[in-house]
Design a protein around this motif. Structure first.
Motif, PDB file in Angstrom:
ATOM      1  N   ALA A 282      12.218 -21.123  -7.043  1.00 13.16           N
ATOM      2  CA  ALA A 282      10.829 -21.442  -6.703  1.00 13.16           C
ATOM      3  C   ALA A 282       9.929 -20.224  -6.870  1.00 13.16           C
ATOM      4  O   ALA A 282      10.302 -19.096  -6.508  1.00 13.16           O
ATOM      5  N   VAL A 283       8.733 -20.448  -7.403  1.00 13.94           N
ATOM      6  CA  VAL A 283       7.681 -19.438  -7.435  1.00 13.94           C
ATOM      7  C   VAL A 283       6.766 -19.724  -6.244  1.00 13.94           C
ATOM      8  O   VAL A 283       6.379 -20.876  -6.017  1.00 13.94           O
ATOM      9  N   VAL A 284       6.464 -18.697  -5.465  1.00 12.86           N
ATOM     10  CA  VAL A 284       5.699 -18.891  -4.231  1.00 12.86           C
ATOM     11  C   VAL A 284       4.491 -17.966  -4.191  1.00 12.86           C
ATOM     12  O   VAL A 284       4.433 -16.949  -4.893  1.00 12.86           O
ATOM     13  N   ASP A 285       3.515 -18.340  -3.331  1.00 13.01           N
ATOM     14  CA  ASP A 285       2.364 -17.470  -3.125  1.00 13.01           C
ATOM     15  C   ASP A 285       2.636 -16.541  -1.941  1.00 13.01           C
ATOM     16  O   ASP A 285       3.741 -16.520  -1.387  1.00 13.01           O
TER      17      ASP A 285
ATOM     18  N   GLY B 171      -2.251 -10.975 -14.208  1.00 10.93           N
ATOM     19  CA  GLY B 171      -2.713 -10.048 -13.190  1.00 10.93           C
ATOM     20  C   GLY B 171      -2.946 -10.682 -11.837  1.00 10.93           C
ATOM     21  O   GLY B 171      -3.306  -9.981 -10.877  1.00 10.93           O
ATOM     22  N   THR B 172      -2.749 -11.993 -11.716  1.00  4.46           N
ATOM     23  CA  THR B 172      -2.921 -12.676 -10.440  1.00  4.46           C
ATOM     24  C   THR B 172      -2.043 -12.035  -9.369  1.00  4.46           C
ATOM     25  O   THR B 172      -0.852 -11.784  -9.583  1.00  4.46           O
ATOM     26  N   GLU B 173      -2.628 -11.747  -8.211  1.00  4.76           N
ATOM     27  CA  GLU B 173      -1.905 -11.087  -7.135  1.00  4.76           C
ATOM     28  C   GLU B 173      -1.163 -12.088  -6.251  1.00  4.76           C
ATOM     29  O   GLU B 173      -1.494 -13.274  -6.195  1.00  4.76           O
ATOM     30  N   GLY B 174      -0.173 -11.579  -5.542  1.00  7.03           N
ATOM     31  CA  GLY B 174       0.496 -12.362  -4.515  1.00  7.03           C
ATOM     32  C   GLY B 174       1.507 -13.365  -5.006  1.00  7.03           C
ATOM     33  O   GLY B 174       1.871 -14.299  -4.272  1.00  7.03           O
ATOM     34  N   VAL B 175       1.996 -13.214  -6.218  1.00  7.98           N
ATOM     35  CA  VAL B 175       2.977 -14.146  -6.761  1.00  7.98           C
ATOM     36  C   VAL B 175       4.380 -13.560  -6.587  1.00  7.98           C
ATOM     37  O   VAL B 175       4.609 -12.375  -6.851  1.00  7.98           O
ATOM     38  N   ALA B 176       5.297 -14.410  -6.135  1.00  4.94           N
ATOM     39  CA  ALA B 176       6.665 -13.959  -5.915  1.00  4.94           C
ATOM     40  C   ALA B 176       7.625 -15.072  -6.302  1.00  4.94           C
ATOM     41  O   ALA B 176       7.223 -16.224  -6.508  1.00  4.94           O
ATOM     42  N   VAL B 177       8.889 -14.722  -6.409  1.00  2.00           N
ATOM     43  CA  VAL B 177       9.945 -15.700  -6.665  1.00  2.00           C
ATOM     44  C   VAL B 177      10.915 -15.666  -5.493  1.00  2.00           C
ATOM     45  O   VAL B 177      11.327 -14.582  -5.046  1.00  2.00           O
ATOM     46  N   ASP B 178      11.239 -16.839  -4.992  1.00  5.19           N
ATOM     47  CA  ASP B 178      12.207 -16.946  -3.903  1.00  5.19           C
ATOM     48  C   ASP B 178      13.609 -16.810  -4.498  1.00  5.19           C
ATOM     49  O   ASP B 178      14.130 -17.739  -5.110  1.00  5.19           O
ATOM     50  N   ILE B 179      14.192 -15.626  -4.315  1.00  2.00           N
ATOM     51  CA  ILE B 179      15.532 -15.363  -4.841  1.00  2.00           C
ATOM     52  C   ILE B 179      16.505 -15.349  -3.668  1.00  2.00           C
ATOM     53  O   ILE B 179      16.583 -14.381  -2.921  1.00  2.00           O
ATOM     54  N   ARG B 180      17.137 -16.483  -3.491  1.00  6.66           N
ATOM     55  CA  ARG B 180      18.126 -16.660  -2.415  1.00  6.66           C
ATOM     56  C   ARG B 180      17.582 -16.261  -1.051  1.00  6.66           C
ATOM     57  O   ARG B 180      18.195 -15.497  -0.288  1.00  6.66           O
ATOM     58  N   GLY B 181      16.369 -16.794  -0.768  1.00  2.33           N
ATOM     59  CA  GLY B 181      15.791 -16.614   0.561  1.00  2.33           C
ATOM     60  C   GLY B 181      14.890 -15.415   0.723  1.00  2.33           C
ATOM     61  O   GLY B 181      14.268 -15.242   1.782  1.00  2.33           O
TER      62      GLY B 181
END
Length: 382
Positions: free
Chosen positions: A317-320, A355-365
């Motif tokens: 999942a990609v999360v904010d 360049g959008t800020e605050g984007v992350a990937v949920d990698i095993r929690g």
């Protein structure tokens, strides 16, 4: 490579060997089942194989790909009807990237179509979808003066990819390689063996794909290996082919492309030609998808580059910043060229701007930060 390797078509036995199987095993390749074919995953270090293609040359066995020949006076009209592209006006000797969709506009496969003669085309499908494409073209041929022929067993396919590939192949053929444009082909002789020489590839580098008779594959492979020694050519497996295409931002069926995806969802609406004569399969739904993409696209395909060292894999999942899911990774791997993990993902349009800020990937929690970038990650110097 990811764990969701396509399964074999029911019509083909599991782990069918290619004409080069004995060569791969003699070279000590780690073999894997891929779409019902026994294929080399790597010969040694996949990073070294990847870097050889980026800096010199690599040699690939692509004989798992599915070749389908379409012939007859109505061959071009059939392909215009069956596929999203305009193939009837394709000049002889040229090739075109296109797609075959279902009636709902979902992608059945992405293809390369070569026009070999006025009334003859070669359609090359992905291994996992070859039977599906063959069946669809056969069904859609009704009413057209054209014949669809399964030529999957008539060809072996070898690719020479990398900046040194013209020099390597040039030692083995008198074909006009310098005059052969990208996405063009010509019949010729390579190391004394007849082949269709195509300037196409799936690595982001210059290169050639050679369609030859299965009996000619082994002597051709050995001749290319010898001719490539001065440039440091190495045999390459599926693992580095995946990282090469990922760096080049090229989609992979089953990941970026599925029956739940239209060409417009994938940012590849250019392959749909609404201006061609007559109707084509999926036209109505594709027109609606084009309108949605122009006004309020539901998602966008972006590139992600990790700030850390953890790799985002397909399905993550990609999360904010608040942990809300805003997308899903379709492909991910360490990038030998960038020296960082990279991924492609479908995300909400509001997060698609580089360049959008605050984007992350949920990698095993754990939410691992990633930077949104434009595709491709890598583009060769021309």
């Amino acid at each position: 490579m990811t764990d969701d390797t396509p399964t074999a078509p029911a019509s083909r036995p599991l782990s069918c060997p290619t004409a080069l199987d004995a060569v791969h095993r003699a070279l000590g390749a780690a073999m894997t089942d891929f779409a019902g074919w026994s294929m080399p995953l790597r010969y040694g270090s996949e990073r070294a194989e990847h870097q050889a293609v980026r800096t010199s040359a690599g040699l690939f066995d692509l004989s798992h790909m599915g070749e389908i020949t379409v012939t007859g006076p109505g061959a071009g009209a059939l392909l215009d009807h069956a596929l999203t592209g305009l193939l009837s006006t394709l000049p002889v000797g040229r090739a075109r990237y296109t797609m075959i969709c279902d009636a709902a506009g979902g992608i059945l496969d992405d293809l390369i179509v070569y026009r070999l003669a006025d009334r003859e085309y070669l359609v090359v499908a992905n291994a996992s979808n070859a039977a599906t494409v063959l069946d669809a073209l056969t069904d859609r041929a009704a009413g057209f003066d054209a014949a669809v022929r399964d030529d999957r067993d008539a060809y072996a396919l070898i690719a020479v990819q990398g900046p040194a590939s013209p020099a390597v192949l040039g030692r083995l053929t008198d074909a006009d390689l310098a005059g052969l444009r990208y996405y063009a082909s010509l019949p010729g002789t390579v190391a004394g063996r007849r082949a269709l020489i195509a300037r196409t590839g799936y690595t982001g580098e210059d290169g050639f794909e050679l369609f030859c008779a299965p009996d000619d594959a082994e002597p051709l492979w050995r001749a290319i290996t010898e001719a490539g020694r001065p440039e440091g050519l190495v045999p390459c497996g599926l693992a580095c082919r995946d990282t090469l295409r990922l760096e080049a931002g090229m989609p992979l069926y089953g990941h970026e492309l599925t029956t739940a995806t239209t060409p417009f969802d994938a940012g590849l609406g250019r392959v749909v030609r609404f201006d061609k004569p007559g109707d084509f399969v999926g036209r109505e739904r594709l027109a609606a998808a084009a309108e949605r993409a122009a006004s309020a696209p539901p998602r966008a395909l972006v590139g992600l580059v990790a700030r850390g060292r953890r790799v985002a894999r397909a399905g993550f999942a990609v999360v904010d910043a608040g942990g809300t899911v805003i997308g899903r990774v379709t492909s991910g791997a360490p990038s030998p060229t960038l020296g960082k993990p990279i991924a492609m993902a479908y995300v909400d349009p509001g997060y698609a701007t580089p360049g959008t800020e605050g984007v992350a990937v949920d990698i095993r929690g754990t939410s691992e930060p990633f930077d949104v970038v434009a595709l491709p990650f890598y583009k060769r110097r021309t």
